[in-house]
Design an enzyme around this catalytic site. Structure first.
Site, PDB file in Angstrom:
ATOM      1  N   SER A 163      16.888  17.722  54.855  1.00 12.43           N
ATOM      2  CA  SER A 163      16.099  18.134  56.027  1.00 12.43           C
ATOM      3  C   SER A 163      15.628  19.570  55.887  1.00 12.43           C
ATOM      4  O   SER A 163      16.305  20.396  55.276  1.00 12.43           O
ATOM      5  CB  SER A 163      16.980  17.994  57.276  1.00 12.43           C
ATOM      6  OG  SER A 163      16.400  18.696  58.362  1.00 12.43           O
ATOM      7  N   TYR A 177      25.391  19.696  62.147  1.00  9.74           N
ATOM      8  CA  TYR A 177      24.495  18.692  61.535  1.00  9.74           C
ATOM      9  C   TYR A 177      23.750  19.339  60.365  1.00  9.74           C
ATOM     10  O   TYR A 177      23.732  18.818  59.260  1.00  9.74           O
ATOM     11  CB  TYR A 177      23.505  18.168  62.567  1.00  9.74           C
ATOM     12  CG  TYR A 177      22.251  17.594  61.950  1.00  9.74           C
ATOM     13  CD1 TYR A 177      21.090  18.357  61.852  1.00  9.74           C
ATOM     14  CD2 TYR A 177      22.235  16.308  61.444  1.00  9.74           C
ATOM     15  CE1 TYR A 177      19.951  17.845  61.257  1.00  9.74           C
ATOM     16  CE2 TYR A 177      21.091  15.787  60.856  1.00  9.74           C
ATOM     17  CZ  TYR A 177      19.946  16.566  60.761  1.00  9.74           C
ATOM     18  OH  TYR A 177      18.814  16.067  60.153  1.00  9.74           O
ATOM     19  N   LYS A 237      23.844  18.716  55.995  1.00  4.86           N
ATOM     20  CA  LYS A 237      22.723  18.541  55.062  1.00  4.86           C
ATOM     21  C   LYS A 237      22.808  19.595  53.955  1.00  4.86           C
ATOM     22  O   LYS A 237      22.657  19.298  52.764  1.00  4.86           O
ATOM     23  CB  LYS A 237      21.379  18.685  55.798  1.00  4.86           C
ATOM     24  CG  LYS A 237      21.086  17.605  56.810  1.00  4.86           C
ATOM     25  CD  LYS A 237      20.998  16.230  56.185  1.00  4.86           C
ATOM     26  CE  LYS A 237      20.552  15.170  57.184  1.00  4.86           C
ATOM     27  NZ  LYS A 237      20.565  13.806  56.616  1.00  4.86           N
TER      28      LYS A 237
END
Ligand code: WQD
Length: 351
Positions: free
Chosen positions: A137, A162, A166
């Site tokens: 991302s 989160y 990644k």
């Protein structure tokens, strides 16, 4: 090193393949002739998606699709899938993905997202499979110093668990290629995926109150929500609202197919941005969606959301030069297809 193979002789395991981006990618792979195995625990997806994929691709391609309900962190279940199918490549989507929720539940996010990745790569290498595409991302770029973002732009500390997952999974997969040069890793850094399959049979179906802008706007348009809440209009942008690089999920799907073709016969790790190269503001999205659904959508301006960056958008010239891939759909297409999905499926995949 991934052995150079034709799609028709290649089986791809898609973790999280019943999810929003995963399901659209599965359609693209089946249409390219691959055999596909979806593994998904359905914690944030509906098994109905498998039938919708079949409807879209037709009987012959659907015959090349298998679905296994399992948690990627369940080693025994994953081993059994690798025993049952001769997996050549893996595309790894499975993971929790709500920014706000991750702040409240860091333990769940780290154990699920990192744990399932470590289990996956261990089972892969035990079965002689060392080719993986990872769903990363743009969040790894943090708050950009300069725009547009290229793959050489510095990775910044994440602003939430989160984003850290990644960031860390990119590091895990990169370290793997240093320890064992046979590994073949592609890290795809998505910007903001939105839209839906043009058939209206598949689309984004978040559980509960949508965290992301587009599904929330779509639910206002279909009458499920009162009005759009604009998180701040005092940013240093043309209209004061946040700017993002929204990319049609169909373009994202074709980007994964392009990555599989590109990595065929290669080894080592490579990073690609998948975006459009254009920034669009919150108010521009609301205007575009109002045009798509045929009425002015109501909105109110609320305070900024913690952790939001002012703007980010991509430089995707590397994906075009190396993979021959570029986004084809524009904001109007994204809103049209998202509205078609939402208006035909007001409750998503639920009856
Ligand atoms: C977009 C813009 C908000 C909701 C995150 C992750 C990314 C990816 C997509 C998972 C911002 C504004 C939003 C709302 C608003 N992850 N907004 N009202 O935060 O850019 O990206 O989701 O799939 O990795 O980082 O996406 O859609 O939440 O926000 O005004 O109700 O819309 O402030 O400017 P974001 P988003």
């Amino acid at each position: 090193m991934s052995e150079k193979k034709d799609p028709k002789d290649t089986t791809v395991l898609v973790t999280g393949g019943a999810g929003f981006i995963g399901s659209h990618t599965v359609v693209a792979l089946l249409e390219d002739g691959y055999k596909v195995v979806i593994v998904d625990d359905l914690s944030n997806a509906s098994e109905k998606v498998v039938g919708r994929i079949g409807q879209i691709v037709g009987d012959e391609a659907a015959s090349r699709l298998a679905f296994r309900k399992a948690d990627v962190n369940d080693r025994a279940a994953l081993d059994a899938i690798f025993d049952e199918f001769a997996i050549d490549r893996v595309i790894h989507f499975a993971g929790f993905k709500a920014v706000g929720e991750s702040v409240q539940k860091p333990v769940e996010y780290y154990s699920n997202n990192l744990g399932n990745t470590l289990t996956l790569v261990d089972v892969m290498r035990n079965h002689g499979c060392k080719s993986i595409v990872f769903s990363s991302s743009a969040t790894v770029y943090g708050d950009p110093d300069a725009l547009p973002l290229t793959e050489k732009s510095p990775k910044k500390p994440a602003t939430n668990p989160y984003g850290w997952t990644k960031w860390m999974i990119e590091q895990i997969l990169t370290d793997l290629t240093v320890a064992d040069p046979e590994w073949n890793v592609v890290l795809l850094r998505y910007f903001n995926p939105i839209g839906a399959h043009p058939s209206g049979l598949m689309g984004e179906d978040p559980k509960g109150i949508p965290n992301n802008l587009l599904p929330y706007v779509a639910q206002v348009a279909v009458g499920k929500r009162e009005c759009v809440h604009v998180f701040g209009d005092d940013y240093d942008t043309p209209d004061g609202t946040g700017v993002r690089d929204y990319i049609h999920v169909m373009d994202l799907a074709s980007g994964h197919a392009a990555a599989l073709a590109w990595m065929n016969g290669r080894e080592g790790v490579e990073v690609f941005n998948l975006g459009t190269g254009k920034g669009t503001s919150v108010l521009e999205i609301i205007k575009a969606f109002s045009a798509a659904c045929g009425r002015d959508l109501p909105y109110q301006v609320d305070p900024r959301r913690a952790g939001d960056v002012t703007a980010n958008y991509a430089d995707c010239s590397k994906a075009k030069a190396e993979m021959g891939w570029e986004a084809k759909y524009d904001i109007a297409d994204m809103c049209r297809d998202s509205w078609n999905w939402q208006s035909n499926n007001p409750n998503g995949y639920e009856d």
